[in-house]
Design an enzyme around this catalytic site. Structure first.
Site, PDB file in Angstrom:
ATOM      1  N   LEU A   1      -7.112   4.736  -1.409  1.00  0.00           N
ATOM      2  CA  LEU A   1      -6.111   3.677  -1.339  1.00  0.00           C
ATOM      3  C   LEU A   1      -5.735   3.522   0.125  1.00  0.00           C
ATOM      4  O   LEU A   1      -5.309   4.491   0.759  1.00  0.00           O
ATOM      5  CB  LEU A   1      -4.885   4.040  -2.187  1.00  0.00           C
ATOM      6  N   ASP A   2      -5.922   2.322   0.675  1.00  0.00           N
ATOM      7  CA  ASP A   2      -5.632   2.095   2.087  1.00  0.00           C
ATOM      8  C   ASP A   2      -4.208   2.501   2.433  1.00  0.00           C
ATOM      9  O   ASP A   2      -3.292   2.373   1.616  1.00  0.00           O
ATOM     10  CB  ASP A   2      -5.820   0.614   2.434  1.00  0.00           C
ATOM     11  N   ARG A   3      -4.014   2.930   3.666  1.00  0.00           N
ATOM     12  CA  ARG A   3      -2.688   3.335   4.131  1.00  0.00           C
ATOM     13  C   ARG A   3      -1.663   2.220   3.954  1.00  0.00           C
ATOM     14  O   ARG A   3      -0.499   2.481   3.596  1.00  0.00           O
ATOM     15  CB  ARG A   3      -2.763   3.748   5.606  1.00  0.00           C
TER      16      ARG A   3
ATOM     17  N   THR B   1      -1.683  -0.177   1.757  1.00  0.00           N
ATOM     18  CA  THR B   1      -1.581  -0.639   0.371  1.00  0.00           C
ATOM     19  C   THR B   1      -0.586   0.224  -0.390  1.00  0.00           C
ATOM     20  O   THR B   1      -0.574   1.444  -0.254  1.00  0.00           O
ATOM     21  CB  THR B   1      -2.956  -0.586  -0.320  1.00  0.00           C
TER      22      THR B   1
ATOM     23  N   ARG C   1      -9.098  -7.395   0.055  1.00  0.00           N
ATOM     24  CA  ARG C   1      -8.604  -8.132   1.217  1.00  0.00           C
ATOM     25  C   ARG C   1      -9.663  -9.096   1.747  1.00  0.00           C
ATOM     26  O   ARG C   1      -9.356 -10.247   2.094  1.00  0.00           O
ATOM     27  CB  ARG C   1      -8.173  -7.137   2.295  1.00  0.00           C
TER      28      ARG C   1
END
Length: 276
Positions: free
Chosen positions: A110-112, A114, A211
């Site tokens: 999970l992206d930072r 997000t 994204r």
């Protein structure tokens, strides 16, 4: 052992001082002493000094916890794992300490920037079974994003292409005429003025997939610092979180066959600083 360490550790490290402070340890946690004899094939560990980190605002909500799993709802800007300039300020480091789970580890990415659901295994022995679910796309993931409305966009639509995130590059890129490796179903769920809340169902899990796919449709996610253009935003600027929420996770548990479903406690629009 001390002489051996002096030849193996970078010159900028004061080995004598670290030995005196018990900073070198064996695998069982016993401190290495300067008087210990050299033993071949022995692992010796030390941890580098960490730079000061800005505390990331927002709570890590514990959505679920049992003997095998911890499911959390993380705020934007908090890294999932210790990496680069984000070590203490990461889900794993915080929760290993807070929950007393030294083997706690994430089962997916999970992206930072997000927000939303992140699933972690409590111990190494449970990792394989759950990670296989993600690798085989057997976890049903639902995201929601806030993005502009596009009058000419015919929805729902499934975006399929080939994405590559090259090392050192900020953005992922679409590779034309290559086999599909990224697929997302995009649906408009509701409207809020000139913005829409989009329901995103990824069938794959490429880096930055959601994204990139929304940007390719002409509806980049609100407050995305990378798409369509890379923005220079300070690491301690928490004022405008990416409006992307990992909202739901559902799967059949590989260990007991139970149907599992978890939902985020956050809602769009996400606000900052602090939890939504």
């Amino acid at each position: 052992m001390g002489d051996w360490l002096r030849h193996r550790v970078p010159e900028r490290v004061d080995v004598a001082q670290m030995l005196a402070n018990d900073r070198f340890v064996y695998g069982d946690g016993l401190a290495v002493a300067d008087t210990h004899p050299y033993a071949p094939h022995t692992f010796v560990w030390f941890h580098r000094d960490l730079a000061d980190e800005v505390e990331v605002p927002g709570d890590i909500h514990i959505v679920h916890r049992d003997d095998r799993l911890v499911v959390v709802d993380k705020p934007a800007f908090l890294s999932s794992i210790p990496r680069g300039r984000h070590v203490r300020e990461s889900v794993v480091v915080r929760l290993r300490h807070e929950l007393g789970l030294p083997e706690l580890s994430p089962l997916h990415r999970l992206d930072r920037v997000t927000s939303g659901l992140l699933m972690l295994a409590t111990e190494r022995r449970w990792r394989g079974g759950y990670q296989t679910l993600f690798q085989d796309n057997e976890v049903r993931k639902t995201y929601r994003a806030l993005a502009p409305l596009h009058p000419d966009l015919d929805l729902p639509v499934t975006v399929r292409n080939h994405l590559v995130k090259r090392r050192g590059a900020w953005q992922a890129e679409v590779v034309p005429d290559a086999p599909v490796n990224a697929e997302t179903l995009v649906e408009l769920e509701s409207r809020a003025g000139d913005l829409g809340v989009y329901r995103l169902t990824p069938r794959t899990g490429r880096t930055h997939q959601l994204r990139v796919h929304l940007d390719a449709l002409g509806i980049p996610i609100v407050d995305d610092p990378l798409y369509p253009t890379v923005q220079d935003i300070a690491l301690d600027d928490f004022g405008r979180p990416l409006q992307l929420l990992a909202d739901e996770l559902a799967f059949t548990d590989p260990f007991d066959g139970m149907e599992r479903r978890f939902a985020s406690v956050r809602e769009l629009p996400l606000t900052g600083p602090g939890p939504a």
